[in-house]
Design a protein around this motif. Structure first.
Motif, PDB file in Angstrom:
ATOM      1  N   PRO A   8       0.830  -1.203   0.000  1.00 19.18           N
ATOM      2  CA  PRO A   8       0.000   0.000   0.000  1.00 19.18           C
ATOM      3  C   PRO A   8       0.869   1.258   0.000  1.00 19.18           C
ATOM      4  N   THR A   9       0.390   2.258  -0.711  1.00 16.39           N
ATOM      5  CA  THR A   9       1.151   3.504  -0.719  1.00 16.39           C
ATOM      6  C   THR A   9       0.939   4.164   0.637  1.00 16.39           C
ATOM      7  N   GLU A  10       2.042   4.485   1.271  1.00 10.67           N
ATOM      8  CA  GLU A  10       1.980   5.071   2.604  1.00 10.67           C
ATOM      9  C   GLU A  10       2.798   6.346   2.593  1.00 10.67           C
ATOM     10  N   SER A  11       2.293   7.330   3.258  1.00  8.38           N
ATOM     11  CA  SER A  11       3.103   8.537   3.400  1.00  8.38           C
ATOM     12  C   SER A  11       3.766   8.472   4.770  1.00  8.38           C
ATOM     13  N   HIS A  12       4.795   9.265   4.954  1.00  2.79           N
ATOM     14  CA  HIS A  12       5.483   9.258   6.240  1.00  2.79           C
ATOM     15  C   HIS A  12       4.612   9.892   7.323  1.00  2.79           C
ATOM     16  N   GLU A  13       3.507  10.529   6.904  1.00  2.00           N
ATOM     17  CA  GLU A  13       2.588  11.101   7.907  1.00  2.00           C
ATOM     18  C   GLU A  13       1.702  10.016   8.522  1.00  2.00           C
ATOM     19  N   THR A  14       1.619   8.861   7.851  1.00  2.00           N
ATOM     20  CA  THR A  14       0.808   7.779   8.410  1.00  2.00           C
ATOM     21  C   THR A  14       1.394   7.391   9.767  1.00  2.00           C
ATOM     22  N   PRO A  15       0.558   7.295  10.823  1.00  2.00           N
ATOM     23  CA  PRO A  15       1.093   6.918  12.137  1.00  2.00           C
ATOM     24  C   PRO A  15       1.809   5.565  12.065  1.00  2.00           C
ATOM     25  N   LEU A  16       2.914   5.423  12.788  1.00  2.00           N
ATOM     26  CA  LEU A  16       3.706   4.183  12.730  1.00  2.00           C
ATOM     27  C   LEU A  16       2.873   2.914  12.928  1.00  2.00           C
ATOM     28  N   PRO A  17       1.931   2.879  13.903  1.00  2.00           N
ATOM     29  CA  PRO A  17       1.191   1.631  14.103  1.00  2.00           C
ATOM     30  C   PRO A  17       0.391   1.204  12.876  1.00  2.00           C
ATOM     31  N   GLU A  18       0.021   2.188  12.026  1.00  2.00           N
ATOM     32  CA  GLU A  18      -0.815   1.864  10.858  1.00  2.00           C
ATOM     33  C   GLU A  18       0.026   1.630   9.605  1.00  2.00           C
ATOM     34  N   ARG A  19       1.350   1.779   9.726  1.00  2.00           N
ATOM     35  CA  ARG A  19       2.213   1.500   8.573  1.00  2.00           C
ATOM     36  C   ARG A  19       2.571   0.026   8.551  1.00  2.00           C
ATOM     37  N   THR A  20       2.874  -0.487   7.368  1.00  4.30           N
ATOM     38  CA  THR A  20       3.217  -1.908   7.279  1.00  4.30           C
ATOM     39  C   THR A  20       4.639  -2.117   7.780  1.00  4.30           C
ATOM     40  N   VAL A  21       4.846  -3.298   8.342  1.00  4.86           N
ATOM     41  CA  VAL A  21       6.161  -3.660   8.860  1.00  4.86           C
ATOM     42  C   VAL A  21       7.194  -3.624   7.727  1.00  4.86           C
ATOM     43  N   GLY A  22       6.783  -4.089   6.528  1.00  8.09           N
ATOM     44  CA  GLY A  22       7.691  -4.088   5.386  1.00  8.09           C
ATOM     45  C   GLY A  22       8.161  -2.692   5.023  1.00  8.09           C
ATOM     46  N   GLY A  46       5.213  -9.008   5.733  1.00  4.56           N
ATOM     47  CA  GLY A  46       5.537  -7.587   5.833  1.00  4.56           C
ATOM     48  C   GLY A  46       4.435  -6.662   5.389  1.00  4.56           C
ATOM     49  N   GLY A  47       3.394  -7.198   4.768  1.00  6.07           N
ATOM     50  CA  GLY A  47       2.263  -6.370   4.356  1.00  6.07           C
ATOM     51  C   GLY A  47       1.305  -6.056   5.497  1.00  6.07           C
ATOM     52  N   GLN A  48       1.544  -6.658   6.665  1.00  6.48           N
ATOM     53  CA  GLN A  48       0.692  -6.370   7.833  1.00  6.48           C
ATOM     54  C   GLN A  48       1.108  -5.054   8.475  1.00  6.48           C
ATOM     55  N   THR A  49       0.130  -4.376   9.081  1.00  2.00           N
ATOM     56  CA  THR A  49       0.492  -3.158   9.819  1.00  2.00           C
ATOM     57  C   THR A  49       1.241  -3.554  11.094  1.00  2.00           C
ATOM     58  N   LEU A  50       1.987  -2.598  11.627  1.00  2.00           N
ATOM     59  CA  LEU A  50       2.709  -2.843  12.875  1.00  2.00           C
ATOM     60  C   LEU A  50       1.726  -3.211  13.983  1.00  2.00           C
ATOM     61  N   ARG A  51       0.588  -2.503  14.021  1.00  2.00           N
ATOM     62  CA  ARG A  51      -0.420  -2.786  15.061  1.00  2.00           C
ATOM     63  C   ARG A  51      -0.911  -4.238  14.957  1.00  2.00           C
ATOM     64  N   ALA A  52      -1.236  -4.669  13.733  1.00  2.00           N
ATOM     65  CA  ALA A  52      -1.760  -6.031  13.535  1.00  2.00           C
ATOM     66  C   ALA A  52      -0.699  -7.083  13.891  1.00  2.00           C
ATOM     67  N   SER A  53       0.564  -6.799  13.520  1.00  2.00           N
ATOM     68  CA  SER A  53       1.643  -7.756  13.822  1.00  2.00           C
ATOM     69  C   SER A  53       1.819  -7.912  15.331  1.00  2.00           C
TER      70      SER A  53
END
Length: 243
Positions: A8-22, A46-53
């Protein structure tokens, strides 16, 4: 068991927990050490979010965020980050760094695994199973590296050079990701069979060297698969989609 990993396209503004581990490891490779220590899979999953992992492994998210903040504050990412290389250069880096490592290590580990299984498999059946799982992984990786080097990577290099390709890369990429998943399952099985690569007290030096080598193999393969699944392949698919 093919599940196509979209990045998924993520910006650096996305909160860390919602960004993918990859994506977090692609941005700063040093973070891989934190995830490895916690048993968080940043390559095949690695496609999972940090929160989900964290939820999946029952790990406190706040503690992981503190570790990530400490890693960022502790030192700049001085090591060359291969995730910033263009696709053709990244493919070459993967061959030089990770494929060459596997070609050196796999035969060495195979010889040790065979010896340990032969000498100790009678009274410790798990080491016989370690050999069986490793041998299958060896055969599959040998074929996998050839497919990448002879078919997929040249196609990525050609597309990178011209901005176009005559064929879609979706099929080959999906096949490689499926094979990565199989390798990830074999590594998980080896970790289980070796009790997290902990040799028993009576283990001989070959046995100890084998377990240490398998643990190094896991570390290198996780980084290798991560770079392909979450950096090289998405870039290649995006490039050919534009063509």
């Amino acid at each position: 068991m093919s599940h196509h990993h979209s990045f998924p396209t993520e910006s650096h503004e996305t909160p860390l927990p919602e960004r993918t581990v990859g994506s977090l490891v692609a941005e700063r490779p040093g973070r891989s050490r934190i995830f490895q220590a916690l048993g968080i899979d940043f390559c095949c999953k690695g496609g999972q979010t940090l929160r989900a992992s964290c939820e999946q492994r029952g790990i406190a998210l706040d503690g992981v965020l503190a570790d990530l903040a400490a890693e960022s504050a502790g030192r700049p990412a001085l090591e060359r980050n291969p995730a910033e290389l263009p696709p053709a250069a990244l493919a070459a880096y993967i061959v030089e760094t990770h494929h060459d490592y596997l070609r050196r290590e796999l035969p060495r580990l195979h010889a040790m695994a065979a010896r340990v299984a032969k000498v100790h498999g009678g009274h410790t059946p798990s080491v016989a199973e370690v050999f069986a799982v490793f041998e299958q992984l060896f055969v599959e990786l040998d074929s996998h590296l050839r497919k990448e080097e002879e078919i997929l990577f040249p196609a990525i290099k050609a597309a990178d050079a011209s901005g176009a390709t005559e064929w879609t890369l979706d099929g080959p990429v999906a096949q490689m990701i499926e094979e990565h998943d199989d390798a990830g399952e074999a590594l998980a099985r080896l970790r289980l069979l070796t009790n997290d690569y902990t040799p028993p007290v009576e283990a001989c030096n070959t046995w100890r060297a084998l377990f240490a080598g398998l643990e190094e193999l896991e570390t290198d393969l996780h980084r290798h698969i991560h770079l392909e699944n979450h950096v090289l392949f998405p870039a290649a698919l995006a490039m050919t989609a534009r063509a």
